[in-house]
Every structure is written in structure tokens, then in C-alpha cells.
Design a protein around this motif. Sequence first.
Motif, mmCIF file in Angstrom:
data_model
loop_
_atom_site.group_PDB
_atom_site.id
_atom_site.type_symbol
_atom_site.label_atom_id
_atom_site.label_comp_id
_atom_site.label_asym_id
_atom_site.label_seq_id
_atom_site.Cartn_x
_atom_site.Cartn_y
_atom_site.Cartn_z
ATOM 1 N N ASP A 1 -15.716 22.404 -7.261
ATOM 2 C CA ASP A 1 -14.851 22.564 -6.091
ATOM 3 C C ASP A 1 -13.971 21.331 -5.939
ATOM 4 O OD1 ASP A 1 -13.824 23.765 -3.777
ATOM 5 O OD2 ASP A 1 -15.335 22.828 -2.496
ATOM 6 N N VAL A 2 -12.755 21.556 -5.462
ATOM 7 C CA VAL A 2 -11.815 20.465 -5.169
ATOM 8 C C VAL A 2 -11.317 20.690 -3.749
ATOM 9 C CG1 VAL A 2 -9.651 19.342 -5.808
ATOM 10 C CG2 VAL A 2 -11.081 20.378 -7.587
ATOM 11 N N ARG A 3 -11.517 19.669 -2.899
ATOM 12 C CA ARG A 3 -11.101 19.758 -1.494
ATOM 13 C C ARG A 3 -10.235 18.542 -1.145
ATOM 14 N NH1 ARG A 3 -16.558 20.339 -1.474
ATOM 15 N NH2 ARG A 3 -16.893 18.396 -0.396
ATOM 16 N N TYR A 4 -9.409 18.740 -0.135
ATOM 17 C CA TYR A 4 -8.534 17.671 0.354
ATOM 18 C C TYR A 4 -8.877 17.483 1.833
ATOM 19 C CZ TYR A 4 -6.283 19.441 -3.803
ATOM 20 O OH TYR A 4 -6.055 19.884 -5.076
ATOM 21 N N GLU A 5 -9.830 16.582 2.120
ATOM 22 C CA GLU A 5 -10.299 16.398 3.495
ATOM 23 C C GLU A 5 -10.128 14.984 3.962
ATOM 24 O OE1 GLU A 5 -14.918 16.394 2.481
ATOM 25 O OE2 GLU A 5 -14.151 18.402 2.654
ATOM 26 N N ARG B 1 -5.676 21.032 -7.830
ATOM 27 C CA ARG B 1 -5.810 20.022 -8.878
ATOM 28 C C ARG B 1 -6.513 18.786 -8.320
ATOM 29 N NH1 ARG B 1 -1.529 16.806 -10.515
ATOM 30 N NH2 ARG B 1 -0.316 17.964 -9.002
ATOM 31 N N VAL B 2 -7.271 18.092 -9.159
ATOM 32 C CA VAL B 2 -7.916 16.846 -8.749
ATOM 33 C C VAL B 2 -6.857 15.747 -8.750
ATOM 34 C CG1 VAL B 2 -9.698 15.145 -9.272
ATOM 35 C CG2 VAL B 2 -10.132 17.566 -9.727
ATOM 36 N N VAL B 3 -6.663 15.128 -7.592
ATOM 37 C CA VAL B 3 -5.701 14.039 -7.439
ATOM 38 C C VAL B 3 -6.344 12.928 -6.608
ATOM 39 C CG1 VAL B 3 -3.646 15.517 -7.605
ATOM 40 C CG2 VAL B 3 -4.700 15.115 -5.373
ATOM 41 N N PHE B 4 -5.657 11.808 -6.486
ATOM 42 C CA PHE B 4 -6.132 10.713 -5.654
ATOM 43 C C PHE B 4 -6.398 11.229 -4.246
ATOM 44 C CE2 PHE B 4 -5.527 7.386 -2.545
ATOM 45 C CZ PHE B 4 -6.331 6.389 -3.042
ATOM 46 N N GLY B 5 -7.547 10.862 -3.691
ATOM 47 C CA GLY B 5 -7.910 11.262 -2.338
ATOM 48 C C GLY B 5 -8.702 12.557 -2.276
ATOM 49 N N ALA B 6 -8.715 13.310 -3.367
ATOM 50 C CA ALA B 6 -9.439 14.590 -3.367
ATOM 51 C C ALA B 6 -10.946 14.357 -3.357
ATOM 52 C CB ALA B 6 -9.059 15.404 -4.599
ATOM 53 N N THR B 7 -11.649 15.304 -2.779
ATOM 54 C CA THR B 7 -13.112 15.318 -2.814
ATOM 55 C C THR B 7 -13.501 16.376 -3.836
ATOM 56 O OG1 THR B 7 -13.238 14.634 -0.507
ATOM 57 C CG2 THR B 7 -15.197 15.672 -1.450
ATOM 58 N N VAL B 8 -14.293 15.967 -4.818
ATOM 59 C CA VAL B 8 -14.591 16.826 -5.960
ATOM 60 C C VAL B 8 -16.098 17.017 -6.083
ATOM 61 C CG1 VAL B 8 -14.249 17.134 -8.435
ATOM 62 C CG2 VAL B 8 -12.591 15.810 -7.126
ATOM 63 N N ALA C 1 0.814 -1.212 0.000
ATOM 64 C CA ALA C 1 0.000 0.000 0.000
ATOM 65 C C ALA C 1 0.849 1.263 0.000
ATOM 66 C CB ALA C 1 -0.918 0.016 1.226
ATOM 67 N N GLN C 2 0.357 2.234 -0.725
ATOM 68 C CA GLN C 2 0.893 3.586 -0.648
ATOM 69 C C GLN C 2 -0.232 4.386 0.002
ATOM 70 O OE1 GLN C 2 1.839 5.402 -4.389
ATOM 71 N NE2 GLN C 2 2.428 7.323 -3.440
ATOM 72 N N ILE C 3 -0.097 4.646 1.288
ATOM 73 C CA ILE C 3 -1.164 5.300 2.043
ATOM 74 C C ILE C 3 -1.045 6.816 1.881
ATOM 75 C CG2 ILE C 3 -2.195 5.615 4.316
ATOM 76 C CD1 ILE C 3 -1.173 2.763 4.966
ATOM 77 N N ILE C 4 -2.145 7.418 1.442
ATOM 78 C CA ILE C 4 -2.163 8.843 1.146
ATOM 79 C C ILE C 4 -3.196 9.522 2.044
ATOM 80 C CG2 ILE C 4 -2.660 10.547 -0.649
ATOM 81 C CD1 ILE C 4 -1.785 8.309 -2.674
ATOM 82 N N ASP C 5 -2.751 10.538 2.746
ATOM 83 C CA ASP C 5 -3.652 11.330 3.587
ATOM 84 C C ASP C 5 -4.061 12.557 2.781
ATOM 85 O OD1 ASP C 5 -4.977 12.856 5.436
ATOM 86 O OD2 ASP C 5 -3.393 12.790 6.956
ATOM 87 N N PRO C 6 -5.321 12.618 2.347
ATOM 88 C CA PRO C 6 -5.761 13.746 1.518
ATOM 89 C C PRO C 6 -5.541 15.107 2.181
ATOM 90 C CG PRO C 6 -7.444 12.044 1.558
ATOM 91 C CD PRO C 6 -6.389 11.648 2.548
ATOM 92 N N LEU D 1 -2.150 16.750 1.258
ATOM 93 C CA LEU D 1 -1.826 16.969 -0.147
ATOM 94 C C LEU D 1 -1.664 18.452 -0.438
ATOM 95 C CD1 LEU D 1 -4.305 14.500 -1.882
ATOM 96 C CD2 LEU D 1 -1.867 14.188 -1.503
ATOM 97 N N ASP D 2 -0.701 18.759 -1.283
ATOM 98 C CA ASP D 2 -0.512 20.130 -1.746
ATOM 99 C C ASP D 2 -0.544 20.070 -3.270
ATOM 100 O OD1 ASP D 2 -0.001 22.793 -1.969
ATOM 101 O OD2 ASP D 2 2.162 22.597 -1.615
#
Length: 158
Positions: free
Chosen positions: A154-158, A85-92, A72-77, A80-81
Motif C-alpha cells: 500500500d502507498v498512502r499520502y498522509e 507512486r512511492v514518492v518523498f513523504g509517502a507512507t508505504v 528547505a523544500q517543504i512537502i505536505d504528503p 501529493l498527487d
Amino acid sequence: MSKIPLTLNGAQQLKDELQRLKTVDRPAVIAAIAEARSHGDLSENAEYDAAKERQGFIEGRIAEIESKLANAQIIDPRTLDADGRVVFGATVEIEDIDAGQTVTYQIVGDDEADIKQNKISLNSPVARALIGKYAGDIVEVHTPGGRREYEILDVRYE
């Protein structure tokens, strides 16, 4: 094996399932096999066959989860910086331009995807179209139901 992207929540869900399989399900199936064996002839014992089949499933799932967690590559949204931009983990939050309906999705790994919770797989047509885009962009998605256009609101990282 390549890395498997998981959010913090998704990794925790897999760890919880692994814990349950090892501490609850595995001992229960072992007890069921012992009970079925005590009934005598195993060649025509449906309870024994069912318990052995269940044991095979549980052991296979344990191995699968352990492998996924190991790779696993664990990503904490929240950390993210991605500059909006829309990336893995983003809330769109997106709006279907034709229907005028607004919906919010979080882009997650395959194991975490659950449309009822508005979590879509990174490999879904909608997520693939959204990745790399910004709020205000219009994206075209080719879905099984046809071509759709969405505006990213909207793009959020939560």
C-alpha cells in the motif's frame, strides 16, 4: 546549496528545536559562562571551558538549523498527487517476502529519519529502492545484511 526536502512535520520539529535553542539553551549557557567567570582564574576553570564548549555547540546547531530551514523544500504528503507512486513523504506498507513480515515506513528527509517511529531517510537503501514504484511491485533491496525482496502492499499520502 541544493534544496533540502522536509515534510511539514519535520520542518515544524526543526523550528521547535531552533526556538528552544534560542530561548532556553542559549540564555542558560550564557548564565553558566557568567557564573564560571565569577569564580576567578579562567585558565584552570573547567566549568568555564565546558560552558564555552556548550555555547559553541549551541551556536553551531542554530546556524545549521537556520541554513536547513532557509534551503528547505517543504512537502505536505497530503497534497501529493503521485497516482499511487512511492514518492518523498509517502507512507508505504511493505512485506518482506522471505520473512513474511509486514512493516510500514514513511519516507522522510535525513533530519526526520527515526526508525523507532518508522520514518526512513530518503537516502536509505530501502527508500531508494521504493521510490517510483507502485503497490503490487516487488523491489529488491541491497542492505548491509544482504539482498532482500519486498512487495509493496500500500502507498498512502498522509
